[in-house]
Motif scaffolding. Sequence first.
Motif, PDB file in Angstrom:
ATOM      1  N   LEU A   1      -1.901   2.342   4.757  1.00  0.00           N
ATOM      2  CA  LEU A   1      -0.978   3.459   4.834  1.00  0.00           C
ATOM      3  C   LEU A   1       0.479   2.992   4.834  1.00  0.00           C
ATOM      4  O   LEU A   1       1.298   3.460   4.042  1.00  0.00           O
ATOM      5  N   CYS A   2       0.787   2.056   5.718  1.00  0.00           N
ATOM      6  CA  CYS A   2       2.185   1.670   5.929  1.00  0.00           C
ATOM      7  C   CYS A   2       2.751   0.780   4.834  1.00  0.00           C
ATOM      8  O   CYS A   2       3.963   0.578   4.766  1.00  0.00           O
ATOM      9  N   GLU A   3       1.914   0.263   3.958  1.00  0.00           N
ATOM     10  CA  GLU A   3       2.405  -0.507   2.810  1.00  0.00           C
ATOM     11  C   GLU A   3       2.667   0.382   1.596  1.00  0.00           C
ATOM     12  O   GLU A   3       3.197  -0.080   0.597  1.00  0.00           O
ATOM     13  N   SER A   4       2.333   1.651   1.690  1.00  0.00           N
ATOM     14  CA  SER A   4       2.436   2.552   0.549  1.00  0.00           C
ATOM     15  C   SER A   4       3.883   2.815   0.124  1.00  0.00           C
ATOM     16  O   SER A   4       4.754   3.052   0.952  1.00  0.00           O
ATOM     17  N   SER A   5       4.093   2.818  -1.168  1.00  0.00           N
ATOM     18  CA  SER A   5       5.402   3.187  -1.713  1.00  0.00           C
ATOM     19  C   SER A   5       5.541   4.700  -1.806  1.00  0.00           C
ATOM     20  O   SER A   5       6.615   5.214  -2.103  1.00  0.00           O
ATOM     21  N   ARG A   6       4.484   5.427  -1.538  1.00  0.00           N
ATOM     22  CA  ARG A   6       4.485   6.895  -1.640  1.00  0.00           C
ATOM     23  C   ARG A   6       5.100   7.580  -0.420  1.00  0.00           C
ATOM     24  O   ARG A   6       5.066   8.797  -0.328  1.00  0.00           O
ATOM     25  N   LEU A   7       5.653   6.812   0.489  1.00  0.00           N
ATOM     26  CA  LEU A   7       6.221   7.375   1.715  1.00  0.00           C
ATOM     27  C   LEU A   7       7.744   7.481   1.651  1.00  0.00           C
ATOM     28  O   LEU A   7       8.398   7.703   2.659  1.00  0.00           O
TER      29      LEU A   7
END
Length: 124
Positions: free
Chosen positions: A40-46
């Motif tokens: 979750l926390c590595e996502s570029s979608r945030l």
Amino acid sequence: STRKESSAASDVYKRQVFTSQLVELGLENNSIDDRGGVVLCESSRLSSLVEFDLYNNRFTADVARAIAQNPALAGVATMDLNGNIIGDEGREALRGSPYLSESVLERLERFGDDESKLEVDEEE
């Protein structure tokens, strides 16, 4: 069982469609482990996220490092990591992040003597 749950959470997240409209994400009290938390926390979608509530999961320093290293989280104004076990290593990773805003990092604080708790918050 934990491995299956983590894999399932990871699979669901990977299939989730995020839009540029996502500004708040509350995942408190979900017992998400490090594997799911890191995905979750590595996502570029945030990148449009302003509020990120990760209260009371099972995160360790691995998730804190993923948060600290993700440029997509640079716009986050409020983040709650209380109830996780990120320890000193995780706190140091967050403090050393080149992406988390100064206003967020200034509010980085421990609560009591419980090393498992950390809050990053910006007053409005």
